[in-house]
Design a protein around this motif. Structure first.
Motif, PDB file in Angstrom:
ATOM      1  N   GLY A 138       0.774  -1.178  -0.120  1.00  0.00           N
ATOM      2  CA  GLY A 138      -0.009   0.157   0.078  1.00  0.00           C
ATOM      3  C   GLY A 138       0.698   1.347   0.077  1.00  0.00           C
ATOM      4  N   TRP A 139       1.692   1.109   0.840  1.00  0.00           N
ATOM      5  CA  TRP A 139       2.731   2.495   0.862  1.00  0.00           C
ATOM      6  C   TRP A 139       3.428   2.651  -0.356  1.00  0.00           C
ATOM      7  N   SER A 140       4.061   1.522  -1.029  1.00  0.00           N
ATOM      8  CA  SER A 140       4.684   1.873  -2.328  1.00  0.00           C
ATOM      9  C   SER A 140       3.993   2.049  -3.186  1.00  0.00           C
ATOM     10  N   VAL A 141       2.441   1.728  -3.343  1.00  0.00           N
ATOM     11  CA  VAL A 141       1.572   2.266  -4.530  1.00  0.00           C
ATOM     12  C   VAL A 141       1.445   3.804  -4.177  1.00  0.00           C
ATOM     13  N   ILE A 142       1.311   3.992  -2.980  1.00  0.00           N
ATOM     14  CA  ILE A 142       1.082   5.616  -2.726  1.00  0.00           C
ATOM     15  C   ILE A 142       2.240   6.353  -2.897  1.00  0.00           C
ATOM     16  N   ILE A 143       3.302   5.979  -2.604  1.00  0.00           N
ATOM     17  CA  ILE A 143       4.482   6.653  -3.329  1.00  0.00           C
ATOM     18  C   ILE A 143       4.540   6.645  -4.648  1.00  0.00           C
ATOM     19  N   PHE A 144       4.038   5.619  -5.487  1.00  0.00           N
ATOM     20  CA  PHE A 144       4.247   5.638  -6.787  1.00  0.00           C
ATOM     21  C   PHE A 144       3.325   6.757  -7.505  1.00  0.00           C
ATOM     22  N   GLY A 145       2.182   6.735  -6.796  1.00  0.00           N
ATOM     23  CA  GLY A 145       0.852   7.776  -7.322  1.00  0.00           C
ATOM     24  C   GLY A 145       1.323   8.893  -7.054  1.00  0.00           C
ATOM     25  N   ILE A 146       1.969   9.471  -5.810  1.00  0.00           N
ATOM     26  CA  ILE A 146       2.426  10.912  -5.699  1.00  0.00           C
ATOM     27  C   ILE A 146       3.514  11.165  -6.647  1.00  0.00           C
ATOM     28  N   SER A 147       4.543  10.399  -6.722  1.00  0.00           N
ATOM     29  CA  SER A 147       5.621  10.447  -7.718  1.00  0.00           C
ATOM     30  C   SER A 147       5.104  10.626  -9.143  1.00  0.00           C
ATOM     31  N   SER A 148       4.079   9.784  -9.682  1.00  0.00           N
ATOM     32  CA  SER A 148       3.491   9.929 -10.938  1.00  0.00           C
ATOM     33  C   SER A 148       2.803  11.354 -11.372  1.00  0.00           C
ATOM     34  N   ILE A 149       2.394  12.039 -10.141  1.00  0.00           N
ATOM     35  CA  ILE A 149       1.560  13.200 -10.347  1.00  0.00           C
ATOM     36  C   ILE A 149       2.596  14.134 -11.110  1.00  0.00           C
ATOM     37  N   THR A 150       3.670  14.108 -10.597  1.00  0.00           N
ATOM     38  CA  THR A 150       4.837  15.291 -11.089  1.00  0.00           C
ATOM     39  C   THR A 150       5.056  15.001 -12.523  1.00  0.00           C
ATOM     40  N   ASN A 151       4.601  13.763 -13.196  1.00  0.00           N
ATOM     41  CA  ASN A 151       4.832  13.769 -14.771  1.00  0.00           C
ATOM     42  C   ASN A 151       3.499  13.502 -15.542  1.00  0.00           C
ATOM     43  N   ILE A 152       2.561  14.553 -15.147  1.00  0.00           N
ATOM     44  CA  ILE A 152       1.202  14.240 -15.485  1.00  0.00           C
ATOM     45  C   ILE A 152       1.698  14.998 -17.181  1.00  0.00           C
ATOM     46  N   VAL A 153       2.130  15.815 -17.027  1.00  0.00           N
ATOM     47  CA  VAL A 153       2.063  16.473 -18.648  1.00  0.00           C
ATOM     48  C   VAL A 153       3.453  15.598 -19.488  1.00  0.00           C
ATOM     49  N   PRO A 154       2.965  15.004 -20.518  1.00  0.00           N
ATOM     50  CA  PRO A 154       3.825  13.960 -21.242  1.00  0.00           C
ATOM     51  C   PRO A 154       5.037  15.073 -21.778  1.00  0.00           C
ATOM     52  N   PRO A 155       6.187  14.436 -21.473  1.00  0.00           N
ATOM     53  CA  PRO A 155       7.519  15.081 -21.886  1.00  0.00           C
ATOM     54  C   PRO A 155       7.415  15.424 -23.247  1.00  0.00           C
ATOM     55  N   TYR A 156       6.843  15.193 -24.309  1.00  0.00           N
ATOM     56  CA  TYR A 156       7.196  15.507 -25.863  1.00  0.00           C
ATOM     57  C   TYR A 156       6.334  16.683 -25.875  1.00  0.00           C
TER      58      TYR A 156
END
Length: 141
Positions: A72-90
């Motif tokens: 659960g904590w691993s999935v929470i950390i993954f979700g929080i870190s993926s918010i920083t990459n919402i706009v695609p890099p391209y």
């Protein structure tokens, strides 16, 4: 995909999620609201799988589990870190219009929020919490 098509697509997913939550989630320890949340944010397929993998309401409360808490904590950390990459890099690299890619941004945002929600669900379940209340939500019948 235009914004109208994206909104229509998510409206259809929300209706499918509502059906899953009403007919399956209400009868399981996950409950109606959590089942609906996962069906909308993580797509109805993952919402259905998460709902089906929780115990039915008649079964006893699960024992506390350290493995669920770690996952659960691993999935929470993954979700929080993926918010920083919402706009695609391209989009940023080629100075493309963000409004033309709102569908992709919306999907990434919902998956991030769904991941955080699923992680908090697993952490709560690791302590033996249940979400099945007979008075929750509304029903089609």
């Amino acid at each position: 995909m235009s914004l109208l098509n994206t909104l229509l697509f998510y409206l259809i997913l929300a209706v499918i999620g509502l059906i899953i939550a009403d007919y399956l989630g209400r009868k399981r320890q996950i409950g109606f609201h959590r089942s609906l949340f996962f069906s909308i944010t993580l797509t109805p397929i993952f919402g259905l799988l998460i709902t089906l993998f929780t115990k039915q309401s008649a079964k006893p409360t699960p024992n506390p589990s350290i493995l669920k808490k770690i996952i659960g904590w691993s999935v929470i950390i993954f979700g929080i870190s993926s918010i920083t990459n919402i706009v695609p890099p391209y989009v940023l690299a080629y100075n493309l219009s963000i409004s033309d890619h709102l569908g992709v941004i919306l999907i990434r945002f919902l998956l991030s929020v769904g991941s955080i929600g699923y992680g908090t669900f697993l952490v709560a379940r690791s302590n033996g919490k249940r979400y099945d209340h007979p008075s929750e939500g509304f029903s089609f019948y």
